[in-house]
Motif scaffolding. Structure first.
Motif, PDB file in Angstrom:
ATOM      1  N   PRO A 152      28.845 -30.248  -8.780  1.00  0.00           N
ATOM      2  CA  PRO A 152      27.558 -29.689  -8.393  1.00  0.00           C
ATOM      3  C   PRO A 152      26.481 -30.763  -8.382  1.00  0.00           C
ATOM      4  N   ASP A 153      25.618 -30.695  -7.409  1.00  0.00           N
ATOM      5  CA  ASP A 153      24.448 -31.552  -7.365  1.00  0.00           C
ATOM      6  C   ASP A 153      23.331 -30.755  -6.708  1.00  0.00           C
ATOM      7  N   GLU A 154      22.194 -31.358  -6.517  1.00  0.00           N
ATOM      8  CA  GLU A 154      21.061 -30.629  -5.962  1.00  0.00           C
ATOM      9  C   GLU A 154      21.360 -30.029  -4.588  1.00  0.00           C
ATOM     10  N   ALA A 155      22.294 -30.613  -3.849  1.00  0.00           N
ATOM     11  CA  ALA A 155      22.637 -30.088  -2.528  1.00  0.00           C
ATOM     12  C   ALA A 155      23.333 -28.734  -2.616  1.00  0.00           C
ATOM     13  N   ASP A 156      23.803 -28.352  -3.793  1.00  0.00           N
ATOM     14  CA  ASP A 156      24.481 -27.070  -3.975  1.00  0.00           C
ATOM     15  C   ASP A 156      23.505 -25.913  -4.205  1.00  0.00           C
ATOM     16  N   TYR A 157      22.233 -26.232  -4.380  1.00  0.00           N
ATOM     17  CA  TYR A 157      21.242 -25.210  -4.679  1.00  0.00           C
ATOM     18  C   TYR A 157      20.290 -25.028  -3.504  1.00  0.00           C
ATOM     19  N   VAL A 158      19.827 -23.798  -3.343  1.00  0.00           N
ATOM     20  CA  VAL A 158      18.901 -23.474  -2.259  1.00  0.00           C
ATOM     21  C   VAL A 158      17.551 -24.120  -2.556  1.00  0.00           C
ATOM     22  N   PRO A 159      17.044 -24.938  -1.639  1.00  0.00           N
ATOM     23  CA  PRO A 159      15.711 -25.509  -1.863  1.00  0.00           C
ATOM     24  C   PRO A 159      14.649 -24.416  -1.787  1.00  0.00           C
ATOM     25  N   PHE A 160      13.524 -24.660  -2.422  1.00  0.00           N
ATOM     26  CA  PHE A 160      12.439 -23.689  -2.430  1.00  0.00           C
ATOM     27  C   PHE A 160      12.024 -23.364  -0.996  1.00  0.00           C
ATOM     28  N   PRO A 161      12.127 -22.081  -0.598  1.00  0.00           N
ATOM     29  CA  PRO A 161      11.813 -21.723   0.785  1.00  0.00           C
ATOM     30  C   PRO A 161      10.323 -21.527   1.064  1.00  0.00           C
ATOM     31  N   GLY A 162       9.479 -21.673   0.055  1.00  0.00           N
ATOM     32  CA  GLY A 162       8.039 -21.474   0.222  1.00  0.00           C
ATOM     33  C   GLY A 162       7.619 -20.094  -0.240  1.00  0.00           C
ATOM     34  N   ALA A 163       6.431 -20.009  -0.793  1.00  0.00           N
ATOM     35  CA  ALA A 163       5.943 -18.737  -1.343  1.00  0.00           C
ATOM     36  C   ALA A 163       5.831 -17.661  -0.263  1.00  0.00           C
ATOM     37  N   ASP A 164       5.527 -18.050   0.980  1.00  0.00           N
ATOM     38  CA  ASP A 164       5.390 -17.069   2.061  1.00  0.00           C
ATOM     39  C   ASP A 164       6.708 -16.383   2.401  1.00  0.00           C
ATOM     40  N   PHE A 165       7.826 -17.004   2.011  1.00  0.00           N
ATOM     41  CA  PHE A 165       9.145 -16.425   2.267  1.00  0.00           C
ATOM     42  C   PHE A 165       9.292 -15.093   1.531  1.00  0.00           C
ATOM     43  N   PHE A 166       8.674 -14.978   0.363  1.00  0.00           N
ATOM     44  CA  PHE A 166       8.840 -13.826  -0.517  1.00  0.00           C
ATOM     45  C   PHE A 166       7.776 -12.781  -0.209  1.00  0.00           C
ATOM     46  N   ARG A 167       8.034 -11.984   0.815  1.00  0.00           N
ATOM     47  CA  ARG A 167       7.106 -10.921   1.190  1.00  0.00           C
ATOM     48  C   ARG A 167       7.864  -9.599   1.223  1.00  0.00           C
ATOM     49  N   ASP A 168       7.153  -8.533   0.948  1.00  0.00           N
ATOM     50  CA  ASP A 168       7.775  -7.205   0.887  1.00  0.00           C
ATOM     51  C   ASP A 168       8.580  -6.919   2.146  1.00  0.00           C
ATOM     52  N   GLY A 169       9.790  -6.440   1.933  1.00  0.00           N
ATOM     53  CA  GLY A 169      10.669  -6.055   3.029  1.00  0.00           C
ATOM     54  C   GLY A 169      11.597  -7.152   3.513  1.00  0.00           C
ATOM     55  N   ARG A 170      11.379  -8.416   3.097  1.00  0.00           N
ATOM     56  CA  ARG A 170      12.247  -9.511   3.544  1.00  0.00           C
ATOM     57  C   ARG A 170      13.641  -9.301   2.978  1.00  0.00           C
ATOM     58  N   GLN A 171      14.632  -9.461   3.828  1.00  0.00           N
ATOM     59  CA  GLN A 171      16.033  -9.373   3.411  1.00  0.00           C
ATOM     60  C   GLN A 171      16.688 -10.711   3.722  1.00  0.00           C
ATOM     61  N   SER A 172      17.412 -11.263   2.733  1.00  0.00           N
ATOM     62  CA  SER A 172      18.044 -12.563   2.914  1.00  0.00           C
ATOM     63  C   SER A 172      19.099 -12.777   1.839  1.00  0.00           C
ATOM     64  N   PRO A 173      20.184 -13.484   2.158  1.00  0.00           N
ATOM     65  CA  PRO A 173      21.156 -13.852   1.122  1.00  0.00           C
ATOM     66  C   PRO A 173      20.515 -14.711   0.029  1.00  0.00           C
ATOM     67  N   ILE A 174      19.466 -15.436   0.364  1.00  0.00           N
ATOM     68  CA  ILE A 174      18.765 -16.243  -0.641  1.00  0.00           C
ATOM     69  C   ILE A 174      18.180 -15.327  -1.708  1.00  0.00           C
ATOM     70  N   ILE A 175      17.588 -14.221  -1.298  1.00  0.00           N
ATOM     71  CA  ILE A 175      17.018 -13.269  -2.251  1.00  0.00           C
ATOM     72  C   ILE A 175      18.127 -12.627  -3.073  1.00  0.00           C
ATOM     73  N   ASP A 176      19.240 -12.308  -2.444  1.00  0.00           N
ATOM     74  CA  ASP A 176      20.383 -11.754  -3.181  1.00  0.00           C
ATOM     75  C   ASP A 176      20.842 -12.728  -4.264  1.00  0.00           C
ATOM     76  N   ASN A 177      21.041 -13.987  -3.899  1.00  0.00           N
ATOM     77  CA  ASN A 177      21.531 -14.980  -4.863  1.00  0.00           C
ATOM     78  C   ASN A 177      20.509 -15.234  -5.959  1.00  0.00           C
ATOM     79  N   MET A 178      19.223 -15.219  -5.613  1.00  0.00           N
ATOM     80  CA  MET A 178      18.173 -15.355  -6.617  1.00  0.00           C
ATOM     81  C   MET A 178      18.259 -14.207  -7.622  1.00  0.00           C
ATOM     82  N   ALA A 179      18.442 -12.988  -7.107  1.00  0.00           N
ATOM     83  CA  ALA A 179      18.510 -11.817  -7.980  1.00  0.00           C
ATOM     84  C   ALA A 179      19.659 -11.940  -8.974  1.00  0.00           C
TER      85      ALA A 179
END
Length: 142
Positions: free
Chosen positions: A47-74
């Motif tokens: 594992p290295d930093e390339a194995d982790y999702v980089p910060f997608p930006g605060a605007d990414f996290f808005r109500d109703g957004r659906q993404s595998p990134i949000i699933d993995n974060m959860a």
């Protein structure tokens, strides 16, 4: 995954080792993996930093957004003991329970006030280490 998968099969599939899967997932006995268990897997042997999702930006996290990134974060938040998700697990779309769970993570890191409002920031996101890949074992049929 299907019932009956083994760590050695999973390791081969993801080009890693059983020992590495055990280390990443805190599995003391390679012969004992549980139905419903989520596994962190990597696309590389180390594992290295390339194995982790980089910060997608605060605007990414808005109500109703659906993404595998949000699933993995959860699932990382659940692993960290920062879950406000009910018995049904995390919702498919970004909502209040995601914000509450992320705020718990921010508080765990020592943030407070506006810095613990549940909106991911780059520093707290990088510390969470959200992997690109999560493999969840499905419960075996009774």
């Amino acid at each position: 995954m299907v019932p009956g998968d083994t760590l050695s099969e999973i390791a081969e599939r993801f080009h890693t080792t059983v020992q590495q899967l055990q280390a990443w997932n805190n599995i003391p006995d390679a012969n004992k993996i549980k139905a419903g268990q989520r596994l962190i897997v990597s696309k590389t042997a180390a594992p290295d930093e390339a194995d982790y999702v980089p910060f997608p930006g605060a605007d990414f996290f808005r109500d109703g957004r659906q993404s595998p990134i949000i699933d993995n974060m959860a699932y990382r938040l659940i692993d960290e003991g920062c879950s406000f998700y009910g018995a049904g697990g995390p919702p498919q779309r970004w909502d209040r329970t995601h914000r509450e769970s992320y705020a718990a993570w921010q508080r765990k890191l020592g943030y407070h006030g506006a810095d613990a409002d549940g909106t991911p920031g780059k520093t707290s996101w990088n510390k969470l280490k959200v992997p690109y890949f999560y493999m969840r074992r499905q419960p075996e049929a009774a």
